[in-house]
Design an enzyme around this catalytic site. Structure first.
Site, PDB file in Angstrom:
ATOM      1  N   GLY A  51       0.999  -1.274   0.130  1.00  0.00           N
ATOM      2  CA  GLY A  51       0.254   0.008  -0.199  1.00  0.00           C
ATOM      3  C   GLY A  51       1.076   0.664  -0.296  1.00  0.00           C
ATOM      4  O   GLY A  51       0.587   2.150   0.121  1.00  0.00           O
ATOM      5  N   GLU A  99      13.124  -3.024  -7.752  1.00  0.00           N
ATOM      6  CA  GLU A  99      11.984  -2.643  -9.205  1.00  0.00           C
ATOM      7  C   GLU A  99      12.523  -2.199  -9.352  1.00  0.00           C
ATOM      8  O   GLU A  99      12.718  -0.837  -9.556  1.00  0.00           O
ATOM      9  CB  GLU A  99      10.353  -2.833  -9.262  1.00  0.00           C
ATOM     10  CG  GLU A  99      10.243  -4.438  -8.136  1.00  0.00           C
ATOM     11  CD  GLU A  99       8.309  -3.821  -7.869  1.00  0.00           C
ATOM     12  OE1 GLU A  99       8.000  -3.240  -8.022  1.00  0.00           O
ATOM     13  OE2 GLU A  99       7.862  -5.546  -7.899  1.00  0.00           O
ATOM     14  N   GLU A 126       0.300  -6.272  -6.294  1.00  0.00           N
ATOM     15  CA  GLU A 126       0.027  -6.932  -4.912  1.00  0.00           C
ATOM     16  C   GLU A 126      -0.956  -8.408  -4.859  1.00  0.00           C
ATOM     17  O   GLU A 126      -2.079  -7.048  -5.725  1.00  0.00           O
ATOM     18  CB  GLU A 126       0.189  -5.889  -3.752  1.00  0.00           C
ATOM     19  CG  GLU A 126       1.147  -5.059  -2.901  1.00  0.00           C
ATOM     20  CD  GLU A 126       0.994  -3.641  -2.550  1.00  0.00           C
ATOM     21  OE1 GLU A 126      -0.243  -4.207  -1.947  1.00  0.00           O
ATOM     22  OE2 GLU A 126       1.674  -3.242  -2.643  1.00  0.00           O
ATOM     23  N   ASN A 129      -4.582  -8.519  -2.710  1.00  0.00           N
ATOM     24  CA  ASN A 129      -5.287  -8.279  -1.623  1.00  0.00           C
ATOM     25  C   ASN A 129      -5.899  -8.791  -0.950  1.00  0.00           C
ATOM     26  O   ASN A 129      -6.961  -9.345  -1.641  1.00  0.00           O
ATOM     27  CB  ASN A 129      -6.301  -6.558  -1.398  1.00  0.00           C
ATOM     28  CG  ASN A 129      -4.809  -5.536  -1.267  1.00  0.00           C
ATOM     29  OD1 ASN A 129      -4.376  -5.269  -1.157  1.00  0.00           O
ATOM     30  ND2 ASN A 129      -5.627  -4.665  -2.549  1.00  0.00           N
ATOM     31  N   ARG A 166      -9.253  -8.741   1.022  1.00  0.00           N
ATOM     32  CA  ARG A 166      -9.762  -8.901   2.109  1.00  0.00           C
ATOM     33  C   ARG A 166     -10.593  -8.111   1.351  1.00  0.00           C
ATOM     34  O   ARG A 166     -10.644  -7.989  -0.328  1.00  0.00           O
ATOM     35  CB  ARG A 166      -9.514  -7.443   2.788  1.00  0.00           C
ATOM     36  CG  ARG A 166      -9.140  -6.229   2.258  1.00  0.00           C
ATOM     37  CD  ARG A 166      -8.279  -5.439   2.768  1.00  0.00           C
ATOM     38  NE  ARG A 166      -8.582  -4.237   1.937  1.00  0.00           N
ATOM     39  CZ  ARG A 166      -6.836  -3.756   1.326  1.00  0.00           C
ATOM     40  NH1 ARG A 166      -6.149  -5.186   1.485  1.00  0.00           N
ATOM     41  NH2 ARG A 166      -6.690  -3.155   0.769  1.00  0.00           N
TER      42      ARG A 166
HETATM   43  C1  MV4 Z   1       5.157   1.125  -7.864  1.00  0.00           C
HETATM   44  C2  MV4 Z   1       5.715   2.130  -8.913  1.00  0.00           C
HETATM   45  C3  MV4 Z   1       6.207   2.372  -9.743  1.00  0.00           C
HETATM   46  N1  MV4 Z   1       7.073   1.300 -10.167  1.00  0.00           N
HETATM   47  N2  MV4 Z   1       6.174   0.004  -8.235  1.00  0.00           N
HETATM   48  C4  MV4 Z   1       2.952   2.418  -4.670  1.00  0.00           C
HETATM   49  C5  MV4 Z   1       1.558   1.378  -3.573  1.00  0.00           C
HETATM   50  C6  MV4 Z   1       1.842  -0.055  -3.595  1.00  0.00           C
HETATM   51  N3  MV4 Z   1       2.172  -0.684  -3.563  1.00  0.00           N
HETATM   52  C7  MV4 Z   1       3.134   0.610  -5.226  1.00  0.00           C
HETATM   53  N4  MV4 Z   1       3.217   1.404  -5.234  1.00  0.00           N
HETATM   54  C8  MV4 Z   1       4.326   2.134  -6.654  1.00  0.00           C
HETATM   55  N5  MV4 Z   1       4.970   0.639  -6.742  1.00  0.00           N
HETATM   56  C9  MV4 Z   1       6.343   0.119  -9.056  1.00  0.00           C
HETATM   57  N6  MV4 Z   1       7.762  -0.725  -9.427  1.00  0.00           N
HETATM   58  C10 MV4 Z   1       4.677   3.897  -8.296  1.00  0.00           C
HETATM   59  C11 MV4 Z   1       4.209   3.172  -7.237  1.00  0.00           C
HETATM   60  C12 MV4 Z   1       3.222   3.935  -6.465  1.00  0.00           C
HETATM   61  C13 MV4 Z   1       1.283   4.150  -6.603  1.00  0.00           C
HETATM   62  C14 MV4 Z   1       1.114   2.750  -7.470  1.00  0.00           C
HETATM   63  C15 MV4 Z   1      -0.236   2.971  -7.540  1.00  0.00           C
HETATM   64  C16 MV4 Z   1      -0.721   4.312  -7.006  1.00  0.00           C
HETATM   65  C17 MV4 Z   1       0.238   5.021  -6.740  1.00  0.00           C
HETATM   66  C18 MV4 Z   1       0.517   5.383  -6.491  1.00  0.00           C
HETATM   67  C19 MV4 Z   1       1.484   6.749  -6.351  1.00  0.00           C
HETATM   68  C20 MV4 Z   1       2.504   6.389  -6.118  1.00  0.00           C
HETATM   69  C21 MV4 Z   1       3.537   5.427  -6.407  1.00  0.00           C
END
Ligand code: MV4
Length: 447
Positions: A164, A200, A288, A290, A292
């Site tokens: 999250g 990543e 990910e 979830n 729930r």
């Molecule tokens: C990322 C990403 C960019 N590249 N992974 C944020 C929540 C977490 N579940 C994973 N997230 C992110 N992972 C890589 N390899 C950018 C985010 C991210 C994001 C993802 C979903 C919704 C909003 C976000 C806001 C900022 C960063």
């Protein structure tokens, strides 16, 4: 058979679960803290028990007290809702050891998906696309540097016990990696009791698209389409919609198929959500899962007319899935606005207190899931969600108009809420055009 469910939660989701129980002819038991003495969720259940003072730790997170409440009232199942103990594997196991059905997956499943590096590894084995990155945990800076060089900068460090958005760090180059890797490890250890970090490739300007899954214990699984959750602020979702304006029919079919393949492979049961990052070229990557029911399940219910909480309870009772994928019909467009007791003009600071007057919108295609009422005093101890304003319409343009109309009708006096924020977003040109991504709110200013 399940005859009586203890609802281990509060607020709107506790009401939502009580409603599903009533329609299924199942008795419900609510628990509450002293701070929730005047909460509506008590009144919606058939029985109610006070289990402690005010802190979540002493009440909605207190496993011995909740188990005792279930045993005393003769509840044969516990629904955890979302948040609190919903993804606590130990709690799921303790329920089962006390012969109380936990309405959710097994401890093993919760912990497999709760460990983000392990979930990633599992998806790689199944052939689900993941963001280019490390195979598992990276322990030392030398390996981190070598891996980041291979992956190519920018890279993102993630806590395996996080999720999250908690415990993430971005490095643009080797110098930043050297500086941030130890900080990421220390933060992960301090926040989650586990220093494990994986790395990543950092995807710039991704879209957050998640698929709703429904599965039974006989190995049947289907998806109920996607939700676009890109409108979020500091990893707090504020607006969700389905279908996603970024999605194409071909991409939906491909992503849906892969989400179903993933849950079938791990023998997942019940409701769940597979989250993907989708880049600007529409490449998608598993992020990910979830385990729930989620806050935003409502919009999926609106376009499929399937009651997800009922289906979740029936799946926990061991019922066979009553639909095939081809039975699912998607109709129209739905939005959810999260109304929080927060001040959008003051950096979304919490704004608990007494609701002096209240009027909710209504009419065709309008749904408000809420536990608040005029005169209710919102306690400062729990999360700030006070209402979910959900609209449905035949298409996106009509749904936007309907949401604008509802936001103009809603009256909540006595506290600050996110309503003015939603009004501004629903007038925003880029939002209306549907061309936003997860960075949309980064440079959004309240007028
Ligand atoms: C990322 C990403 C960019 N590249 N992974 C944020 C929540 C977490 N579940 C994973 N997230 C992110 N992972 C890589 N390899 C950018 C985010 C991210 C994001 C993802 C979903 C919704 C909003 C976000 C806001 C900022 C960063």
């Amino acid at each position: 058979m399940i005859k009586k469910i203890l609802i281990a939660n509060r607020g709107e989701i506790a009401l939502r679960i009580s409603r599903a129980c009533k329609e299924l002819g199942i008795k419900s038991v609510s628990i509450h803290s002293e701070a929730d003495k005047f909460s509506l969720h008590r009144k919606f259940a058939d029985e109610d028990i006070c289990i402690g003072a005010s802190s979540a730790k002493d009440t909605y997170l207190n496993i011995p007290k909740i188990i005792a409440a279930a045993l005393i009232t003769g509840a044969d199942a516990i629904h955890p809702g979302y948040g609190f103990l919903a993804e606590n594997g130990q709690f799921a196991e303790i329920c089962e050891k006390n012969k109380i059905k936990f309405i959710g997956p097994t401890r093993k499943m919760i912990e497999l998906m709760g460990d983000k590096a392990m979930a990633r590894k599992t998806m790689i084995e199944i052939g689900v696309p993941v963001v280019p990155g490390t195979e598992g945990i990276v322990d030392d800076i030398a390996t981190a540097k070598k891996e980041a060089k291979r992956i190519k900068y920018p890279v993102i460090m993630k806590a395996t016990a996080g999720g999250g958005g908690k415990g993430m760090r971005i490095a643009q180059n080797e110098k930043e990696l050297e500086e941030l890797f130890p900080i990421a490890q220390a933060e992960a250890k301090a926040n989650f009791g586990n220093p494990g970090i994986y790395i990543e490739k950092y995807i710039e300007h991704p879209h957050h698209i998640e698929f709703q899954i429904l599965a039974d214990k006989f190995g049947n699984a289907i998806h109920l389409g996607e939700r676009d959750c890109s409108i979020q602020r500091r990893h707090q979702k504020l607006i969700e919609e389905t279908p996603s304006p970024f999605m194409t029919p071909q991409l939906r079919e491909k992503m849906g198929e892969i989400a179903v393949k993933a849950v079938k492979h791990i023998n997942y049961e019940g409701v769940g959500t597979v989250e993907f990052l989708v880049d600007k070229d529409r490449n998608f990557y598993f992020m990910e899962m979830n385990t729930r029911i989620q806050v935003e399940h409502t919009i999926t219910e609106e376009v499929t007319r399937i009651n997800l909480i009922k289906k979740q309870i029936l799946a926990a009772m061991g019922e066979k899935l009553s639909y095939k994928q081809s039975d699912i019909n998607f109709m129209g467009h739905a939005f959810e606005c999260r109304i929080n007791a927060e001040d959008p003009y003051s950096d979304f600071a919490p704004s608990p207190g007494k609701i002096e007057s209240l009027h909710f919108p209504a009419g065709l295609g309008v749904r408000v899931d809420s536990h608040i009422y005029a005169g209710y005093d919102i306690p400062p101890f729990y999360d700030s969600l006070i209402a979910k304003l959900v609209v449905w319409a035949y298409d996106r343009d009509e749904a936007i108009k309907r949401m604008q109309r509802c936001l103009d009708e809603i009256v909540i006096e006595g506290i600050k809420t996110t309503v003015p924020f939603h009004k501004q977003v629903f007038k925003d040109k880029r939002f209306i055009a549907g061309t936003f991504d997860t960075h949309f709110l980064n440079d959004f200013k309240m007028k």
